[in-house]
Design an enzyme around this catalytic site. Structure first.
Site, PDB file in Angstrom:
ATOM      1  N   CYS A 120     -12.140   3.386  -0.192  1.00  0.00           N
ATOM      2  CA  CYS A 120     -13.379   3.103   0.542  1.00  0.00           C
ATOM      3  C   CYS A 120     -13.252   3.454   2.021  1.00  0.00           C
ATOM      4  CB  CYS A 120     -13.744   1.637   0.359  1.00  0.00           C
ATOM      5  SG  CYS A 120     -15.247   1.171   1.207  1.00  0.00           S
ATOM      6  N   GLY A 144     -22.232  17.354 -11.093  1.00  0.00           N
ATOM      7  CA  GLY A 144     -22.510  15.926 -11.170  1.00  0.00           C
ATOM      8  C   GLY A 144     -23.546  15.532 -10.136  1.00  0.00           C
ATOM      9  N   GLU A 192       0.855  -1.200   0.000  1.00  0.00           N
ATOM     10  CA  GLU A 192       0.000   0.000   0.000  1.00  0.00           C
ATOM     11  C   GLU A 192       0.885   1.242   0.000  1.00  0.00           C
ATOM     12  OE1 GLU A 192      -3.340   0.876  -0.316  1.00  0.00           O
ATOM     13  OE2 GLU A 192      -2.315   2.812  -0.303  1.00  0.00           O
ATOM     14  N   THR A 216      -5.387  -1.393  -7.637  1.00  0.00           N
ATOM     15  CA  THR A 216      -4.936  -0.024  -7.349  1.00  0.00           C
ATOM     16  C   THR A 216      -6.041   1.022  -7.439  1.00  0.00           C
ATOM     17  OG1 THR A 216      -4.148   0.062  -9.624  1.00  0.00           O
ATOM     18  CG2 THR A 216      -2.510  -0.427  -7.925  1.00  0.00           C
ATOM     19  N   HIS A 234     -44.260  -7.918  11.052  1.00  0.00           N
ATOM     20  CA  HIS A 234     -45.067  -6.700  11.074  1.00  0.00           C
ATOM     21  C   HIS A 234     -44.868  -5.969  12.403  1.00  0.00           C
ATOM     22  CE1 HIS A 234     -48.397  -4.007  10.256  1.00  0.00           C
ATOM     23  NE2 HIS A 234     -48.847  -4.244  11.480  1.00  0.00           N
ATOM     24  N   GLY A 251      -6.734   0.136   3.573  1.00  0.00           N
ATOM     25  CA  GLY A 251      -8.178   0.370   3.391  1.00  0.00           C
ATOM     26  C   GLY A 251      -8.574   1.070   2.111  1.00  0.00           C
ATOM     27  N   LYS A 311     -20.331   7.768   5.012  1.00  0.00           N
ATOM     28  CA  LYS A 311     -21.465   7.217   5.777  1.00  0.00           C
ATOM     29  C   LYS A 311     -21.463   7.745   7.202  1.00  0.00           C
ATOM     30  CE  LYS A 311     -22.041   6.160   2.320  1.00  0.00           C
ATOM     31  NZ  LYS A 311     -21.355   6.094   1.023  1.00  0.00           N
TER      32      LYS A 311
HETATM   33  P1  FAD Z   1      -9.288   1.465  -3.776  1.00  0.00           P
HETATM   34  O1  FAD Z   1     -10.172   1.385  -2.617  1.00  0.00           O
HETATM   35  O2  FAD Z   1      -9.239   2.730  -4.556  1.00  0.00           O
HETATM   36  O3  FAD Z   1      -7.834   1.096  -3.263  1.00  0.00           O
HETATM   37  C1  FAD Z   1      -6.711   1.143  -4.081  1.00  0.00           C
HETATM   38  C2  FAD Z   1      -5.487   1.282  -3.208  1.00  0.00           C
HETATM   39  O4  FAD Z   1      -4.336   1.027  -4.014  1.00  0.00           O
HETATM   40  C3  FAD Z   1      -5.290   2.688  -2.639  1.00  0.00           C
HETATM   41  O5  FAD Z   1      -5.148   2.629  -1.243  1.00  0.00           O
HETATM   42  C4  FAD Z   1      -4.018   3.182  -3.298  1.00  0.00           C
HETATM   43  O6  FAD Z   1      -3.239   4.022  -2.461  1.00  0.00           O
HETATM   44  C5  FAD Z   1      -3.301   1.883  -3.588  1.00  0.00           C
HETATM   45  N1  FAD Z   1      -2.319   1.976  -4.679  1.00  0.00           N
HETATM   46  C6  FAD Z   1      -2.485   2.518  -5.902  1.00  0.00           C
HETATM   47  N2  FAD Z   1      -1.369   2.393  -6.632  1.00  0.00           N
HETATM   48  C7  FAD Z   1      -0.467   1.755  -5.851  1.00  0.00           C
HETATM   49  C8  FAD Z   1       0.860   1.320  -6.054  1.00  0.00           C
HETATM   50  N3  FAD Z   1       1.500   1.503  -7.196  1.00  0.00           N
HETATM   51  N4  FAD Z   1       1.499   0.712  -5.025  1.00  0.00           N
HETATM   52  C9  FAD Z   1       0.866   0.503  -3.842  1.00  0.00           C
HETATM   53  N5  FAD Z   1      -0.392   0.861  -3.614  1.00  0.00           N
HETATM   54  C10 FAD Z   1      -1.077   1.484  -4.603  1.00  0.00           C
HETATM   55  N6  FAD Z   1     -18.540   2.061  -2.794  1.00  0.00           N
HETATM   56  C11 FAD Z   1     -19.478   1.347  -2.152  1.00  0.00           C
HETATM   57  O7  FAD Z   1     -19.659   0.157  -2.464  1.00  0.00           O
HETATM   58  N7  FAD Z   1     -20.251   1.891  -1.154  1.00  0.00           N
HETATM   59  C12 FAD Z   1     -20.109   3.186  -0.794  1.00  0.00           C
HETATM   60  O8  FAD Z   1     -20.811   3.657   0.098  1.00  0.00           O
HETATM   61  C13 FAD Z   1     -19.143   3.978  -1.455  1.00  0.00           C
HETATM   62  N8  FAD Z   1     -18.968   5.266  -1.123  1.00  0.00           N
HETATM   63  C14 FAD Z   1     -18.003   6.000  -1.744  1.00  0.00           C
HETATM   64  C15 FAD Z   1     -17.865   7.342  -1.416  1.00  0.00           C
HETATM   65  C16 FAD Z   1     -16.895   8.102  -2.036  1.00  0.00           C
HETATM   66  C17 FAD Z   1     -16.733   9.558  -1.664  1.00  0.00           C
HETATM   67  C18 FAD Z   1     -16.022   7.518  -2.997  1.00  0.00           C
HETATM   68  C19 FAD Z   1     -14.945   8.318  -3.644  1.00  0.00           C
HETATM   69  C20 FAD Z   1     -16.176   6.194  -3.355  1.00  0.00           C
HETATM   70  C21 FAD Z   1     -17.175   5.421  -2.739  1.00  0.00           C
HETATM   71  N9  FAD Z   1     -17.378   4.088  -3.080  1.00  0.00           N
HETATM   72  C22 FAD Z   1     -18.357   3.359  -2.455  1.00  0.00           C
HETATM   73  C23 FAD Z   1     -16.566   3.423  -4.103  1.00  0.00           C
HETATM   74  C24 FAD Z   1     -15.466   2.572  -3.436  1.00  0.00           C
HETATM   75  O9  FAD Z   1     -14.692   3.390  -2.598  1.00  0.00           O
HETATM   76  C25 FAD Z   1     -14.586   1.923  -4.492  1.00  0.00           C
HETATM   77  O10 FAD Z   1     -15.384   1.232  -5.423  1.00  0.00           O
HETATM   78  C26 FAD Z   1     -13.622   0.959  -3.837  1.00  0.00           C
HETATM   79  O11 FAD Z   1     -12.796   1.621  -2.920  1.00  0.00           O
HETATM   80  C27 FAD Z   1     -12.748   0.281  -4.897  1.00  0.00           C
HETATM   81  O12 FAD Z   1     -11.880  -0.590  -4.245  1.00  0.00           O
HETATM   82  P2  FAD Z   1     -10.480  -1.012  -4.892  1.00  0.00           P
HETATM   83  O13 FAD Z   1      -9.925  -2.041  -3.976  1.00  0.00           O
HETATM   84  O14 FAD Z   1     -10.653  -1.353  -6.318  1.00  0.00           O
HETATM   85  O15 FAD Z   1      -9.576   0.307  -4.875  1.00  0.00           O
HETATM   86  P1  NAD Z   2     -21.228   8.863 -11.168  1.00  0.00           P
HETATM   87  O1  NAD Z   2     -20.877   8.224 -12.452  1.00  0.00           O
HETATM   88  O2  NAD Z   2     -22.141   8.193 -10.225  1.00  0.00           O
HETATM   89  O3  NAD Z   2     -21.873  10.297 -11.433  1.00  0.00           O
HETATM   90  C1  NAD Z   2     -21.265  11.254 -12.246  1.00  0.00           C
HETATM   91  C2  NAD Z   2     -22.347  12.228 -12.654  1.00  0.00           C
HETATM   92  O4  NAD Z   2     -21.749  13.341 -13.275  1.00  0.00           O
HETATM   93  C3  NAD Z   2     -23.337  11.625 -13.646  1.00  0.00           C
HETATM   94  O5  NAD Z   2     -24.649  11.845 -13.182  1.00  0.00           O
HETATM   95  C4  NAD Z   2     -23.032  12.378 -14.928  1.00  0.00           C
HETATM   96  O6  NAD Z   2     -24.180  12.533 -15.753  1.00  0.00           O
HETATM   97  C5  NAD Z   2     -22.542  13.705 -14.364  1.00  0.00           C
HETATM   98  N1  NAD Z   2     -21.734  14.488 -15.304  1.00  0.00           N
HETATM   99  C6  NAD Z   2     -20.787  14.035 -16.152  1.00  0.00           C
HETATM  100  N2  NAD Z   2     -20.282  15.075 -16.858  1.00  0.00           N
HETATM  101  C7  NAD Z   2     -20.911  16.186 -16.425  1.00  0.00           C
HETATM  102  C8  NAD Z   2     -20.846  17.568 -16.761  1.00  0.00           C
HETATM  103  N3  NAD Z   2     -20.023  17.998 -17.713  1.00  0.00           N
HETATM  104  N4  NAD Z   2     -21.637  18.443 -16.100  1.00  0.00           N
HETATM  105  C9  NAD Z   2     -22.497  18.005 -15.145  1.00  0.00           C
HETATM  106  N5  NAD Z   2     -22.610  16.720 -14.799  1.00  0.00           N
HETATM  107  C10 NAD Z   2     -21.828  15.819 -15.416  1.00  0.00           C
HETATM  108  O7  NAD Z   2     -19.820   9.210 -10.478  1.00  0.00           O
HETATM  109  P2  NAD Z   2     -19.503   9.816  -9.046  1.00  0.00           P
HETATM  110  O8  NAD Z   2     -20.736  10.293  -8.403  1.00  0.00           O
HETATM  111  O9  NAD Z   2     -18.373  10.761  -9.253  1.00  0.00           O
HETATM  112  O10 NAD Z   2     -18.982   8.556  -8.265  1.00  0.00           O
HETATM  113  C11 NAD Z   2     -17.809   7.846  -8.724  1.00  0.00           C
HETATM  114  C12 NAD Z   2     -17.940   6.388  -8.418  1.00  0.00           C
HETATM  115  O11 NAD Z   2     -17.879   6.172  -7.017  1.00  0.00           O
HETATM  116  C13 NAD Z   2     -19.254   5.835  -8.916  1.00  0.00           C
HETATM  117  O12 NAD Z   2     -18.990   4.836  -9.860  1.00  0.00           O
HETATM  118  C14 NAD Z   2     -19.930   5.275  -7.719  1.00  0.00           C
HETATM  119  O13 NAD Z   2     -20.429   3.978  -7.952  1.00  0.00           O
HETATM  120  C15 NAD Z   2     -18.868   5.241  -6.643  1.00  0.00           C
HETATM  121  N6  NAD Z   2     -19.538   5.661  -5.394  1.00  0.00           N
HETATM  122  C16 NAD Z   2     -20.413   4.790  -4.834  1.00  0.00           C
HETATM  123  C17 NAD Z   2     -21.115   5.172  -3.709  1.00  0.00           C
HETATM  124  C18 NAD Z   2     -22.096   4.225  -3.123  1.00  0.00           C
HETATM  125  O14 NAD Z   2     -22.048   3.053  -3.444  1.00  0.00           O
HETATM  126  N7  NAD Z   2     -22.984   4.672  -2.252  1.00  0.00           N
HETATM  127  C19 NAD Z   2     -20.933   6.433  -3.163  1.00  0.00           C
HETATM  128  C20 NAD Z   2     -20.049   7.298  -3.783  1.00  0.00           C
HETATM  129  C21 NAD Z   2     -19.341   6.884  -4.899  1.00  0.00           C
END
Ligand code: FAD
Ligand code: NAD
Length: 467
Positions: free
Chosen positions: A42, A181, A33, A144, A445, A39, A51
């Site tokens: 996420c 967005g 990492e 990654t 219920h 972590g 959350k």
């Molecule tokens: P990541 O979690 O992105 O982890 C990748 C890791 O790899 C990072 O820690 C990074 O530092 C490390 N890394 C990268 N390159 C290297 C390298 N060369 N060497 C060593 N380490 C490296 N998803 C949900 O299902 N529920 C949610 O409620 C939700 N909420 C979200 C809210 C926000 C604001 C965001 C931004 C995302 C949310 N997501 C949610 C999406 C979720 O976070 C991602 O889908 C998930 O983290 C992807 O997991 P991953 O293991 O693919 O990568």
């Molecule tokens: P998203 O793809 O959900 O939404 C991006 C939004 O931006 C879309 O509605 C799109 O139409 C809009 N958009 C694109 N170009 C635009 C423009 N020029 N002007 C205005 N709007 C524009 O992506 P996100 O909300 O950035 O989230 C990124 C990823 O993280 C998603 O794939 C999502 O699944 C994941 N995520 C998941 C959760 C969850 O599971 N609760 C929470 C947060 C993020």
């Protein structure tokens, strides 16, 4: 030179689950990492901190809007922004510490540093202090993840023009916030800050919020968030974002192609995320990428280099933590000679607004596009006794079922606790359960889950027992 059976690069939900499963199956496993804590997105800047803040702000709004009606009168309620962010950080810290413990418990070697391939079977890990370790392994899993995307010509300066990552690290509550967005991040962040009292505007390009989900969900959420005073503007084309002093300025064309501009304390770009492979040294391997930079894999999630697999956000598809986790187990068990399966259509999506939004399976539009016949059963939360008891009457459950056999094709919910309710629908889809089976079982219920019973009855032409 350190030697392992399996090396996992990245410690997000994909990476840490892959490492744990591999260790459980007896592989000598390492995880690498680049950040200081385990972590990934996420745990550190995604699912968990959002959350935590959604929960805190939900309580705050309940105190302000629901308590008096319920006979609870509290004087002098105010929001302590710093404390709220501090608690959020404690939740993150506890979770990352838990992961450190899990790595130790499973005998997984953890390296902190940036992993970079030197061949299809070797990498170097470089720490922030510049120390380099060389590692070889029989197999690698790249996990990654992803980074926030922006729009062409718009630079995330991380000060006034920010992503969700900076929004989760603000020192004080903004007076105004402009979110570009109206997808998942857009509506979750809008909810957090609007509930605090920040003036929030969403500019969305598509014709509904949450355009990737069943359209009725986005439309209903729009009406609810509008009532909560979020300024939501659809079909807006943002083309310029800049800073002027302590403000951010956005220029865009509205639905009528009129030039518009707005200012706010911050502009939050929430227009999707891009795969992250920078510094990974993929040029020293046979791994290939698609035009958007996602790592290409076959059905086994194996890259063009037979020793290297990839999972999670970095390979595209739904960017969800639980999708990454499923892929992690799938790859490790496949390597172990087992026969796991991935069913992408049965991965639920949840949006943690209030009410929550949750979906699994086909949307109505997908069924229409594929000429698949379907029946709809729809039941409002306003007719659910539990929802009335807790003043959570907004939303509906919609089930889409095959007209001939009653097989459940898709389930779309907006309502209280939809995030947890969707689990039952996943079982229905995964095991090809029929609507008749689904309404024949007993639902406690009064519970929110009873919305399903009536929705399934209505989908197959049975009268509701409630309305
Ligand atoms: P990541 O979690 O992105 O982890 C990748 C890791 O790899 C990072 O820690 C990074 O530092 C490390 N890394 C990268 N390159 C290297 C390298 N060369 N060497 C060593 N380490 C490296 N998803 C949900 O299902 N529920 C949610 O409620 C939700 N909420 C979200 C809210 C926000 C604001 C965001 C931004 C995302 C949310 N997501 C949610 C999406 C979720 O976070 C991602 O889908 C998930 O983290 C992807 O997991 P991953 O293991 O693919 O990568
Ligand atoms: P998203 O793809 O959900 O939404 C991006 C939004 O931006 C879309 O509605 C799109 O139409 C809009 N958009 C694109 N170009 C635009 C423009 N020029 N002007 C205005 N709007 C524009 O992506 P996100 O909300 O950035 O989230 C990124 C990823 O993280 C998603 O794939 C999502 O699944 C994941 N995520 C998941 C959760 C969850 O599971 N609760 C929470 C947060 C993020």
């Amino acid at each position: 030179m350190e030697k392992f059976d399996l090396v996992v690069i990245g410690s997000g939900p994909g990476g840490y689950v892959a490492a744990i499963r591999a260790a459980q199956l007896g592989y000598k496993t390492a995880i690498i990492e680049k950040y200081e804590t385990l972590g990934g997105t996420c745990t550190n800047v995604g699912c968990i901190p959002t959350k935590a803040l959604l929960d805190s702000t939900h309580h705050y709004v309940d105190v302000l809007t629901k308590f008096k009606k319920q006979g609870i009168e509290i004087q002098g309620v105010h929001l302590n922004f710093k404390q709220m962010y501090q608690r959020k950080q404690e939740v993150v810290q506890k979770t990352t510490q838990g992961l450190t413990f899990l790595m130790q418990k499973n005998g997984i070697t953890t390296f902190f540093g940036t992993a970079s391939f030197t061949s299809n079977t070797s990498i170097t890990v470089t720490t922030s202090a510049g120390e380099v370790t060389s590692i070889t392994a029989a197999k690698f899993i790249i996990a990654t993840g992803s980074k926030p995307a922006t729009l062409p010509g718009i630079h995330l300066d991380k000060k006034r023009i920010i992503s969700s990552t900076e929004a989760l690290a603000l020192a004080e509550q903004p007076t105004s916030l402009l979110i570009i967005g109206g997808g998942v991040i857009g509506v979750e962040m809008a909810s957090i800050f609007n509930r605090m009292g920040t003036k929030v505007t969403i500019l969305e390009y598509a014709s509904t919020l949450l355009p990737a989900m069943d359209k009725e969900l986005g439309k209903t959420l729009h009406n609810i968030l509008k009532k909560d005073n979020i300024d939501i503007r659809l079909e807006q084309r943002v083309y310029h974002v800049d800073t002027i002093g302590n403000q951010a300025l956005v220029k865009f064309r509205d639905k009528e192609e009129q030039e518009q501009q707005l200012e706010a304390d911050y502009v939050l770009m929430a227009v999707g995320r891009r795969p992250f492979t920078t510094g990974l040294g993929l040029e020293h391997t046979d791994v290939t990428l698609d035009a958007k930079g996602f790592i290409l894999t076959n059905a086994q999630l194996q890259t063009a280099a037979p020793t290297i697999y990839a999972i999670g956000d970095v390979i595209g598809g739904a960017m969800l933590a639980h999708k990454a986790e499923e892929e992690a187990v799938f790859v490790v068990e496949t390597l172990n000679g087992q026969k796991p399966h991935m069913q992408y259509n049965h991965i639920p999506s949840v949006v943690y607004t209030w009410p929550e939004v949750a979906s699994v399976g086909a949307t109505e539009q997908e069924l229409i596009d594929k000429n698949i016949p379907y029946n709809v059963g729809k039941f409002p939360f306003s007719a659910n006794a539990r929802a009335r008891a807790s003043m959570d009457t907004a939303g509906f459950a919609k089930v889409l079922v095959d007209p001939k056999y009653g097989e459940v094709l898709g389930v779309h919910l907006i309502g209280a606790r939809a995030a947890d309710l969707i689990a039952q629908a996943v079982v229905a889809l995964e095991y090809e359960v029929t609507a008749q089976d689904m309404y024949s079982i007993s639902y406690a219920h009064p519970t929110f889950s009873e919305v399903f019973k009536d929705a399934y009855r209505l989908a197959v032409g049975q009268p509701s027992l409630t309305i």
